[in-house]
Design a protein around this motif. Structure first.
Motif, mmCIF file in Angstrom:
data_model
loop_
_atom_site.group_PDB
_atom_site.id
_atom_site.type_symbol
_atom_site.label_atom_id
_atom_site.label_comp_id
_atom_site.label_asym_id
_atom_site.label_seq_id
_atom_site.Cartn_x
_atom_site.Cartn_y
_atom_site.Cartn_z
ATOM 1 N N THR A 157 0.829 -1.216 0.000
ATOM 2 C CA THR A 157 0.000 0.000 0.000
ATOM 3 C C THR A 157 0.860 1.262 0.000
ATOM 4 O OG1 THR A 157 -0.196 -0.144 2.421
ATOM 5 C CG2 THR A 157 -1.979 -1.084 1.096
ATOM 6 N N HIS A 158 2.166 1.108 0.226
ATOM 7 C CA HIS A 158 3.125 2.216 0.150
ATOM 8 C C HIS A 158 4.355 1.739 -0.629
ATOM 9 C CE1 HIS A 158 0.710 2.954 3.779
ATOM 10 N NE2 HIS A 158 0.928 4.241 3.583
ATOM 11 N N PRO A 159 4.157 1.327 -1.894
ATOM 12 C CA PRO A 159 5.245 0.687 -2.635
ATOM 13 C C PRO A 159 6.380 1.654 -2.957
ATOM 14 C CG PRO A 159 3.389 1.116 -4.085
ATOM 15 C CD PRO A 159 2.926 1.443 -2.700
ATOM 16 N N GLU A 174 -9.369 -14.597 -8.722
ATOM 17 C CA GLU A 174 -9.987 -13.374 -8.224
ATOM 18 C C GLU A 174 -9.062 -12.169 -8.321
ATOM 19 O OE1 GLU A 174 -9.311 -15.943 -4.441
ATOM 20 O OE2 GLU A 174 -9.234 -16.234 -6.614
ATOM 21 N N PHE A 175 -7.775 -12.403 -8.657
ATOM 22 C CA PHE A 175 -6.812 -11.312 -8.740
ATOM 23 C C PHE A 175 -6.567 -10.835 -10.176
ATOM 24 C CE2 PHE A 175 -5.596 -14.210 -5.239
ATOM 25 C CZ PHE A 175 -5.951 -13.388 -4.189
ATOM 26 N N LYS A 176 -7.106 -11.552 -11.145
ATOM 27 C CA LYS A 176 -6.871 -11.236 -12.563
ATOM 28 C C LYS A 176 -7.380 -9.838 -12.914
ATOM 29 C CE LYS A 176 -7.703 -13.087 -17.223
ATOM 30 N NZ LYS A 176 -6.294 -13.086 -17.638
ATOM 31 N N ALA A 177 -8.590 -9.514 -12.475
ATOM 32 C CA ALA A 177 -9.187 -8.212 -12.805
ATOM 33 C C ALA A 177 -8.402 -7.066 -12.185
ATOM 34 C CB ALA A 177 -10.637 -8.165 -12.340
ATOM 35 N N ILE A 178 -7.821 -7.309 -11.015
ATOM 36 C CA ILE A 178 -7.034 -6.263 -10.347
ATOM 37 C C ILE A 178 -5.806 -5.930 -11.185
ATOM 38 C CG2 ILE A 178 -5.765 -5.649 -8.257
ATOM 39 C CD1 ILE A 178 -7.519 -7.660 -6.746
ATOM 40 N N ALA A 191 -0.559 -10.341 -4.015
ATOM 41 C CA ALA A 191 -1.656 -10.781 -4.891
ATOM 42 C C ALA A 191 -2.831 -9.811 -4.816
ATOM 43 C CB ALA A 191 -2.101 -12.181 -4.488
ATOM 44 N N LYS A 192 -3.122 -9.289 -3.633
ATOM 45 C CA LYS A 192 -4.264 -8.396 -3.457
ATOM 46 C C LYS A 192 -4.157 -7.134 -4.294
ATOM 47 C CE LYS A 192 -6.022 -7.634 0.648
ATOM 48 N NZ LYS A 192 -6.090 -7.358 2.114
ATOM 49 N N VAL A 193 -2.938 -6.726 -4.637
ATOM 50 C CA VAL A 193 -2.777 -5.541 -5.494
ATOM 51 C C VAL A 193 -2.515 -5.943 -6.940
ATOM 52 C CG1 VAL A 193 -2.026 -4.051 -3.614
ATOM 53 C CG2 VAL A 193 -0.312 -5.308 -4.933
#
Length: 547
Positions: free
Chosen positions: A389-391, A540-544, A461-463
């Motif tokens: 979240t702070h890359p 579920e991470f493809k669209a992200i 993965a979430k990002v």
């Protein structure tokens, strides 16, 4: 680290057993030669140091953190790697430490009597709210099934329910654990994770949330809950001091839940009914009260970052990650209160250094390679959450993440597991690298445990960053069938998250070395390519990533 799997792996996917270790496979001779820098003597040196009593269990905010980040920074510098955060090897991670201690029993009152549950033995509770003291007073308890709101699965346990001022009692895991036609069947979704249960209860406005522990769907025994919740806990600092979270978050044992249902005069069959579509929450007609006293400490922990710059594609990044933290000092077991975390995760941290050493011996890569040793994994994947979240480097330019969490000292294995197999094209990279070692690749034996959500790769993965997380094989090269499984079970039941997770000179490092070399070869191949691995259809991470 997340609890290691010990159930039977099931049918192996024979996905690469025929390749040999020749130089004409992707990566060629170059990476195989550099991989020799990964060896048992340096592995042992790093682990022995990181897991020593002098490092005090490597808990953030302690002397152990200072020693750890200094050790890692020094090692990276000696390897010739550049600071990964501007001119610094560290990234500050603002956290708050909360030592929550309930003031006595969890008292539950009903029309026919009352029930008092003993702290640690029968319940655990804490708060994320940054306050000296919090109270739950006469809060009605509502059984809200699995505590899930999942529109894509047509599921809403909170439908028509106002939980403001109330405490919700929920089940661990998701409905697919008992009914394969629901959700993803035995493959746990994020809705089944305890972290989600707390998040959703807060979104619904609940005063308290208590998860009913059950060993099989939780995938770990009550002793793990007790150990983890008996210590102070760390959270990322937030602008609202976490006042948006429930006043109380906790667990109770299955036996305690049975007694609660008896007090409420409802049948335990309610637990089974909760797994059926159309289940409606039930007000149990009882209330609970609890006072939680807190000791607060705001401070800053640190991720450690080191960079190997690329050449012609240096603005694209491969990230290797491993968490350096463990639990520090805690409840003594047989007189030992230092939770050394030798396997979890001094091994993964040592592997990070070993792979960095291999890259330092190889020809400079086309893409840059970033090595991150993150903080706060044991407290909820905090360091990796903060980085993603702070890359420091653009997420869109990050090719892949390769995460290391627990490498077991059981010797060489014929197989290797990929957690979340089927999620991304990184599976094929693992298959190719394993084939060069004459090993097979398979997915998780028991996806109901939600392992893909339990280590730092999940935050990448979430990002949208494709993330690879392997785990130890169980088919030993040198021992009879079943030996590897038995070793894993011994670790889980005796040493996992306990002071017994200590370094030993008797360890067999050969399998650990082979796993680290495999991960080096995957990253080396990625660092020389010009394509980006993709998430597979259905992830579920493809669209992200595509967004």
């Amino acid at each position: 680290m997340v609890l290691q799997r010990t159930m039977a792996w099931g049918a192996l996917l024979l996905l690469g057993a025929c390749n040999s270790g020749g130089g004409d496979t992707p990566g060629g001779v170059e990476d195989s030669t550099a991989a020799l820098a990964i060896n048992d003597s340096s592995f042992a040196r790093h682990i022995k140091m990181l897991a020593s009593d002098s490092f005090e269990g490597r808990k953030p905010f302690t002397k152990g953190e200072e020693l750890t980040i200094d050790y890692l920074s020094t090692q990276f510098k000696q390897l010739g790697l550049q600071p990964g955060n501007g001119s610094s090897y560290v990234q500050e991670v603002p956290m708050v430490e909360i030592r929550s201690v309930p003031a006595g029993d969890l008292v539950i009152k009903g029309k026919s009597g009352s029930l008092s549950l003993k702290y640690l033995d029968e319940y655990v509770a804490a708060t994320r709210r940054v306050q000296d003291l919090v109270k739950v007073e006469n809060s009605p308890i509502v059984f809200a099934g699995y505590g899930i709101v999942a529109p894509e699965y047509g599921w809403n346990d909170y439908a028509g329910l106002d939980v403001k001022g109330k405490t919700v009692l929920v089940l661990v895991n998701d409905p697919g654990f008992t009914d394969s036609t629901l959700f993803k069947g035995r493959t746990m979704t994020y809705y089944g994770r305890w972290t989600y249960k707390f998040e959703e209860a807060a979104r619904q406005g609940a005063t308290g949330v208590i998860i009913i522990h059950d060993t099989k769907p939780a995938s770990y025994p009550w002793t793990v809950v007790r150990s983890s919740w008996s210590k102070s806990r760390l959270y990322l600092q937030t602008a609202d001091n976490n006042l948006s979270r429930a006043v109380m978050e906790g667990w109770m044992s299955t036996e305690s839940a049975t007694r609660l249902f008896q007090l409420a005069g409802v049948s335990p069959d309610l637990l089974k009914q909760a797994g059926k579509k159309g289940f409606k929450p039930v007000d149990l007609g009882v209330t609970t009260s609890l006072v939680i006293n807190n000791q607060l400490k705001k401070s800053t922990s640190h991720n450690v970052l080191a960079l190997l710059p690329g050449t012609d594609r240096k603005d694209e990044y491969i990230i290797y990650s491993a968490h350096w933290d463990h639990f520090g000092k805690g409840e003594a077991i047989n007189g030992d209160s230092i939770y050394n975390g030798a396997v979890d995760n001094a091994t993964g941290t040592a592997a990070l250094l070993e792979i960095a050493a291999a890259f330092s011996k190889a020809k400079p890569p086309s893409r840059s390679v970033l090595f991150i040793s993150v903080t706060g994994e044991e407290q909820g994947l905090l360091g990796s959450e903060y980085y993603t979240t702070h890359p420091v480097y653009p997420v869109a330019k990050t090719v892949a993440n390769i995460n290391m969490d627990v490498l077991q000292p059981f010797g060489r294995m014929k197989d290797i597991g990929v957690v979340g197999y089927g999620q991304s094209e990184l599976d094929e990279y693992a298959v190719e690298a394993a084939g060069r070692q004459h090993r097979t690749v398979h997915g998780e034996p028991d996806p109901s445990g939600g392992w893909y959500f339990r280590s730092d790769h999940f935050n990448f993965a979430k990002v949208g960053i494709p993330s690879l997380y392997i785990e130890n094989g169980i088919e030993s090269v040198n021992h009879e069938p079943g030996w590897g499984k038995a070793q894993g079970e011994e670790y889980n039941h005796v040493r996992y998250h306990s002071p017994k997770d200590e370094y030993s000179d008797s360890w067999d490092f050969s399998g650990m070395v082979e796993d680290a070399r495999l991960l080096f070869q995957i990253g080396h191949r990625l660092s020389t390519e010009n394509t980006f691995p993709e998430w597979k259809p259905g992830s579920e991470f493809k669209a992200i990533r595509e967004k």
